[in-house]
Write an enzyme that holds these catalytic residues in place. Structure first.
Site, short mmCIF file in Angstrom:
data_model
loop_
_atom_site.label_atom_id
_atom_site.label_comp_id
_atom_site.label_asym_id
_atom_site.label_seq_id
_atom_site.Cartn_x
_atom_site.Cartn_y
_atom_site.Cartn_z
N GLU A 178 -3.54 -29.70 16.26
CA GLU A 178 -4.20 -30.96 15.93
C GLU A 178 -3.58 -31.51 14.65
O GLU A 178 -3.17 -30.74 13.77
CB GLU A 178 -5.70 -30.69 15.72
CG GLU A 178 -6.53 -31.87 15.28
CD GLU A 178 -7.95 -31.48 14.91
OE1 GLU A 178 -8.84 -32.33 15.02
OE2 GLU A 178 -8.18 -30.31 14.51
N LYS B 234 -10.11 -36.55 21.39
CA LYS B 234 -11.13 -35.56 21.01
C LYS B 234 -12.53 -36.09 21.25
O LYS B 234 -12.89 -37.18 20.78
CB LYS B 234 -10.92 -35.20 19.53
CG LYS B 234 -11.80 -34.08 19.00
CD LYS B 234 -11.43 -33.83 17.54
CE LYS B 234 -12.20 -32.69 16.91
NZ LYS B 234 -11.82 -32.52 15.48
N CYS C 43 -10.01 -28.50 18.53
CA CYS C 43 -10.70 -27.98 17.34
C CYS C 43 -12.21 -27.87 17.51
O CYS C 43 -12.69 -26.96 18.19
CB CYS C 43 -10.32 -28.84 16.13
SG CYS C 43 -10.56 -28.00 14.53
#
Length: 266
Positions: free
Chosen positions: A40, A106, A142
């Site tokens: 990321e 995300k 994440c």
């Protein structure tokens, strides 16, 4: 399938980070990788204004990654920032190469531990899976790792391997949480989970001067039964691991948690 994990320390200049991605992609391909996963925020680290570095998916940075993937003959997954309609950016995984060209934004933003990603980042709205050489790949980023339903949804959507770029925040207990969560999501989904984090900036003599999540390292490759098959430490490194999708099938026969779910109740 051979999957390379490139754990690196992103800087603040996208062009310099792109040069690192190009070099690491070539190195991974030379080691026989089919897929190369970068962290990321590979485009530019957290802790700087993201609006000025964000580019559209047809911009020069993404185009440079596409060209590197095409030259090397691999699928590349790299974290970048793209403009959102409301003035914020999106935290985007560019997924390109080997006949694939798509992206994942995300879903779950890191509004935790005193940090508010949603102040500057807009959430995505879709899950993403792709097929590579007959193997379903799913994608998460994440903080997504704290939401097991995403990993279950990806598995039900055909994923046998889930790629998880990250820039994990440091702090007491955070390395332990990272490993526990990655292994748990592998068990929840009975998928391989390939987790690629930003290396710890302190490992290269540049301790973070920000409260933003800049990485702790500890990338790992976890089997569908939760075993850590390969891992890196805190510093930069390139790990190439063999991932056998047949193990996903065997795990699902041994522990059929997907088949035994009760969506009629839960």
């Amino acid at each position: 399938m051979r999957i390379a994990v490139s754990q690196l320390v992103s800087g603040t200049v996208p062009e310099e980070n792109l040069a690192t991605i190009v070099a690491q992609t070539e190195r991974a391909a030379a080691d026989g990788a089919d897929v190369v996963v970068f962290p990321e925020a590979a485009m530019a680290r957290f802790g700087i204004p993201l609006g000025p570095v964000a580019e559209p998916l047809d911009g020069p940075w993404a185009s440079g990654v596409r060209e590197a993937a095409a030259r090397a003959g691999v699928l590349v997954v790299a974290g970048m920032f793209t403009p959102a309609d409301d003035g914020r950016v999106r935290n985007t995984l560019l997924i390109t190469g080997r006949g694939v060209d798509t992206h994942y934004d995300k879903l779950h933003l890191f509004d935790a531990f005193g940090f508010a990603e949603s102040d500057t980042v807009a959430p995505g709205g879709d899950t993403v899976t792709v097929d590579l050489d007959g193997v379903g790949l799913g994608f998460a980023t994440c903080y997504d790792v704290r939401f097991p339903e995403l990993f279950t949804r990806l598995a039900e959507g055909g994923a046998r391997v889930i790629l998880l770029p990250a820039s994990w925040g440091s702090g007491p207990g955070k390395p332990e949480q990272w490993e526990l969560l990655v292994r748990a999501r592998a068990l929840d989904s009975t998928c391989w989970v390939v987790a690629c984090g930003q290396a710890d900036p302190a490992s290269v003599g540049d301790p973070p001067r920000t409260t933003a999540p800049t990485g702790i390292g500890h990338s790992m490759v976890v089997s569908p039964l939760g075993e850590v098959r390969a891992r890196l430490g805190t510093g930069p490194g390139l790990l190439v691991a063999e991932v056998d999708a047949a193990e996903t099938k065997r795990a699902r026969e041994l522990v059929p948690v997907l088949a035994n779910r009760r969506p009629d109740v839960l």
